[in-house]
Scaffold this motif. Structure first.
Motif, PDB file in Angstrom:
ATOM      1  N   CYS A  15      -1.698   4.497  -1.402  1.00 44.98           N
ATOM      2  CA  CYS A  15      -3.120   4.495  -1.036  1.00 44.98           C
ATOM      3  C   CYS A  15      -3.290   4.876   0.438  1.00 44.98           C
ATOM      4  O   CYS A  15      -3.165   4.035   1.331  1.00 44.98           O
ATOM      5  CB  CYS A  15      -3.724   3.120  -1.299  1.00 44.98           C
ATOM      6  SG  CYS A  15      -5.483   3.057  -0.921  1.00 44.98           S
ATOM      7  N   ASN A  40       1.905   1.671  -3.569  1.00 46.65           N
ATOM      8  CA  ASN A  40       0.789   2.103  -4.405  1.00 46.65           C
ATOM      9  C   ASN A  40       0.227   3.469  -4.018  1.00 46.65           C
ATOM     10  O   ASN A  40      -0.619   4.014  -4.717  1.00 46.65           O
ATOM     11  CB  ASN A  40      -0.323   1.054  -4.390  1.00 46.65           C
ATOM     12  CG  ASN A  40       0.073  -0.198  -5.140  1.00 46.65           C
ATOM     13  OD1 ASN A  40       0.821  -0.153  -6.115  1.00 46.65           O
ATOM     14  ND2 ASN A  40      -0.435  -1.337  -4.695  1.00 46.65           N
ATOM     15  N   HIS A  64      -9.838   8.304   3.516  1.00 48.39           N
ATOM     16  CA  HIS A  64      -9.893   7.699   4.851  1.00 48.39           C
ATOM     17  C   HIS A  64     -10.495   8.684   5.842  1.00 48.39           C
ATOM     18  O   HIS A  64     -10.442   9.898   5.650  1.00 48.39           O
ATOM     19  CB  HIS A  64      -8.495   7.251   5.312  1.00 48.39           C
ATOM     20  CG  HIS A  64      -7.549   8.383   5.540  1.00 48.39           C
ATOM     21  ND1 HIS A  64      -7.511   9.102   6.706  1.00 48.39           N
ATOM     22  CD2 HIS A  64      -6.601   8.916   4.742  1.00 48.39           C
ATOM     23  CE1 HIS A  64      -6.581  10.031   6.615  1.00 48.39           C
ATOM     24  NE2 HIS A  64      -6.009   9.947   5.432  1.00 48.39           N
ATOM     25  N   CYS A  97      -6.027   2.822   2.406  1.00 45.90           N
ATOM     26  CA  CYS A  97      -5.621   1.492   2.859  1.00 45.90           C
ATOM     27  C   CYS A  97      -4.510   1.560   3.899  1.00 45.90           C
ATOM     28  O   CYS A  97      -4.457   0.721   4.802  1.00 45.90           O
ATOM     29  CB  CYS A  97      -5.213   0.628   1.668  1.00 45.90           C
ATOM     30  SG  CYS A  97      -6.612   0.251   0.556  1.00 45.90           S
ATOM     31  N   ARG A 106     -10.678   7.288  -5.726  1.00 45.25           N
ATOM     32  CA  ARG A 106     -10.453   8.409  -4.808  1.00 45.25           C
ATOM     33  C   ARG A 106     -11.079   8.219  -3.437  1.00 45.25           C
ATOM     34  O   ARG A 106     -11.678   9.129  -2.864  1.00 45.25           O
ATOM     35  CB  ARG A 106     -10.942   9.723  -5.397  1.00 45.25           C
ATOM     36  CG  ARG A 106     -10.542  10.132  -6.807  1.00 45.25           C
ATOM     37  CD  ARG A 106      -9.121   9.824  -7.160  1.00 45.25           C
ATOM     38  NE  ARG A 106      -8.685  10.479  -8.399  1.00 45.25           N
ATOM     39  CZ  ARG A 106      -8.350   9.852  -9.502  1.00 45.25           C
ATOM     40  NH1 ARG A 106      -8.448   8.535  -9.575  1.00 45.25           N
ATOM     41  NH2 ARG A 106      -7.908  10.516 -10.552  1.00 45.25           N
ATOM     42  N   ALA A 124      -9.379   1.702  -4.392  1.00 35.59           N
ATOM     43  CA  ALA A 124      -9.374   2.875  -3.511  1.00 35.59           C
ATOM     44  C   ALA A 124      -8.674   4.075  -4.138  1.00 35.59           C
ATOM     45  O   ALA A 124      -9.183   5.193  -4.080  1.00 35.59           O
ATOM     46  CB  ALA A 124      -8.721   2.517  -2.174  1.00 35.59           C
ATOM     47  N   VAL A 125      -7.508   3.864  -4.742  1.00 34.07           N
ATOM     48  CA  VAL A 125      -6.799   4.976  -5.389  1.00 34.07           C
ATOM     49  C   VAL A 125      -7.551   5.419  -6.633  1.00 34.07           C
ATOM     50  O   VAL A 125      -7.780   6.613  -6.848  1.00 34.07           O
ATOM     51  CB  VAL A 125      -5.343   4.581  -5.739  1.00 34.07           C
ATOM     52  CG1 VAL A 125      -4.674   5.668  -6.577  1.00 34.07           C
ATOM     53  CG2 VAL A 125      -4.537   4.328  -4.469  1.00 34.07           C
ATOM     54  N   TRP A 173      -7.292  -4.129  -4.060  1.00 38.11           N
ATOM     55  CA  TRP A 173      -7.991  -3.144  -3.229  1.00 38.11           C
ATOM     56  C   TRP A 173      -7.392  -1.748  -3.398  1.00 38.11           C
ATOM     57  O   TRP A 173      -8.125  -0.756  -3.467  1.00 38.11           O
ATOM     58  CB  TRP A 173      -7.971  -3.544  -1.755  1.00 38.11           C
ATOM     59  CG  TRP A 173      -8.935  -4.629  -1.404  1.00 38.11           C
ATOM     60  CD1 TRP A 173      -8.632  -5.862  -0.924  1.00 38.11           C
ATOM     61  CD2 TRP A 173     -10.366  -4.572  -1.485  1.00 38.11           C
ATOM     62  NE1 TRP A 173      -9.791  -6.583  -0.708  1.00 38.11           N
ATOM     63  CE2 TRP A 173     -10.864  -5.811  -1.041  1.00 38.11           C
ATOM     64  CE3 TRP A 173     -11.276  -3.600  -1.900  1.00 38.11           C
ATOM     65  CZ2 TRP A 173     -12.226  -6.111  -0.995  1.00 38.11           C
ATOM     66  CZ3 TRP A 173     -12.633  -3.888  -1.845  1.00 38.11           C
ATOM     67  CH2 TRP A 173     -13.099  -5.125  -1.408  1.00 38.11           C
ATOM     68  N   ASN A 174      -6.068  -1.664  -3.477  1.00 35.97           N
ATOM     69  CA  ASN A 174      -5.420  -0.358  -3.686  1.00 35.97           C
ATOM     70  C   ASN A 174      -5.895   0.271  -4.991  1.00 35.97           C
ATOM     71  O   ASN A 174      -6.109   1.484  -5.057  1.00 35.97           O
ATOM     72  CB  ASN A 174      -3.895  -0.496  -3.748  1.00 35.97           C
ATOM     73  CG  ASN A 174      -3.223  -0.813  -2.429  1.00 35.97           C
ATOM     74  OD1 ASN A 174      -2.052  -1.180  -2.433  1.00 35.97           O
ATOM     75  ND2 ASN A 174      -3.907  -0.690  -1.312  1.00 35.97           N
ATOM     76  N   ARG A 175      -6.061  -0.512  -6.010  1.00 31.36           N
ATOM     77  CA  ARG A 175      -6.486   0.029  -7.299  1.00 31.36           C
ATOM     78  C   ARG A 175      -7.924   0.548  -7.245  1.00 31.36           C
ATOM     79  O   ARG A 175      -8.232   1.565  -7.865  1.00 31.36           O
ATOM     80  CB  ARG A 175      -6.267  -1.011  -8.400  1.00 31.36           C
ATOM     81  CG  ARG A 175      -4.814  -0.993  -8.861  1.00 31.36           C
ATOM     82  CD  ARG A 175      -4.256  -2.354  -9.195  1.00 31.36           C
ATOM     83  NE  ARG A 175      -2.861  -2.270  -9.601  1.00 31.36           N
ATOM     84  CZ  ARG A 175      -1.838  -2.145  -8.768  1.00 31.36           C
ATOM     85  NH1 ARG A 175      -2.044  -2.075  -7.461  1.00 31.36           N
ATOM     86  NH2 ARG A 175      -0.593  -2.099  -9.215  1.00 31.36           N
ATOM     87  N   ASN A 235      -3.131  -5.403  -3.713  1.00 32.00           N
ATOM     88  CA  ASN A 235      -2.940  -4.621  -4.935  1.00 32.00           C
ATOM     89  C   ASN A 235      -4.289  -4.303  -5.588  1.00 32.00           C
ATOM     90  O   ASN A 235      -4.508  -3.182  -6.038  1.00 32.00           O
ATOM     91  CB  ASN A 235      -2.019  -5.360  -5.919  1.00 32.00           C
ATOM     92  CG  ASN A 235      -0.571  -4.995  -5.746  1.00 32.00           C
ATOM     93  OD1 ASN A 235      -0.169  -3.870  -5.999  1.00 32.00           O
ATOM     94  ND2 ASN A 235       0.232  -5.956  -5.310  1.00 32.00           N
ATOM     95  N   THR A 287       0.821  -1.204   0.000  1.00 29.13           N
ATOM     96  CA  THR A 287       0.000   0.000   0.000  1.00 29.13           C
ATOM     97  C   THR A 287       0.861   1.263   0.000  1.00 29.13           C
ATOM     98  O   THR A 287       0.503   2.263  -0.639  1.00 29.13           O
ATOM     99  CB  THR A 287      -0.970  -0.045   1.188  1.00 29.13           C
ATOM    100  OG1 THR A 287      -1.796  -1.204   1.022  1.00 29.13           O
ATOM    101  CG2 THR A 287      -1.847   1.167   1.267  1.00 29.13           C
TER     102      THR A 287
END
Length: 150
Positions: free
Chosen positions: A44, A42, A140, A47, A137, A133-134, A129-131, A127, A39
């Motif tokens: 994020c 990436n 958190h 995350c 947008r 979330a990032v 989940w990061n895609r 990876n 994370t």
């Protein structure tokens, strides 16, 4: 965009896969360290916020979280953690690394075949989940100081 409501069946599949990742034989603390490092790579924040808390709850020492971005320089990580973090980085940066034989050899020395597959699955899931979330947008929540230490 709320990707949970935009495509609920797709996210249900992600959640089902994540449940499998939560039940692998890799210890939770190591899974969380790997998730944190992937994370970080990436970028994020959503995350990172989630997994920093999860890592602390799983017993990961704050010092490990503090130096995770430079894990290869720090003596606080053991051989299994080093092998897992190198593998996670190689897979996350696969277009740059091609996943070096040396990283696989370290992984194979520290993990049995099942664990290698499970660890690769954990890396794959974070990876993914990061895609989400990032890419969409995700933001958190802002915590109070008390929340951050929980």
């Amino acid at each position: 965009m709320n990707y949970y409501t935009a495509a609920p069946d797709t996210i249900k599949a992600m959640i089902a896969a994540e449940e499998v990742a939560k039940n692998v034989s890799i210890p939770e603390a190591l899974r969380e360290l790997v998730k944190m490092r992937v994370t970080q790579i990436n970028g994020c924040a959503f995350c990172l916020d989630m997994h920093a808390l999860a890592a602390r709850q799983a017993g990961v020492a704050q010092q490990k979280l503090d130096v995770l971005a430079a894990w290869w320089e720090s003596p606080v990580f053991d051989d299994r953690e080093r092998a897992a973090l190198a593998w996670a980085e190689a897979l996350t940066r696969i277009e740059q690394t091609g996943v070096p034989d040396a990283d696989y050899q370290c992984l194979a020395a520290a993990f049995d075949e099942r664990e290698r597959v499970e660890l690769t699955f954990v890396v794959t899931m974070i990876n993914a989940w990061n895609r989400f979330a990032v890419g969409f947008r995700a933001v958190h929540p802002v915590h109070t100081d008390q929340d951050a230490t929980a």
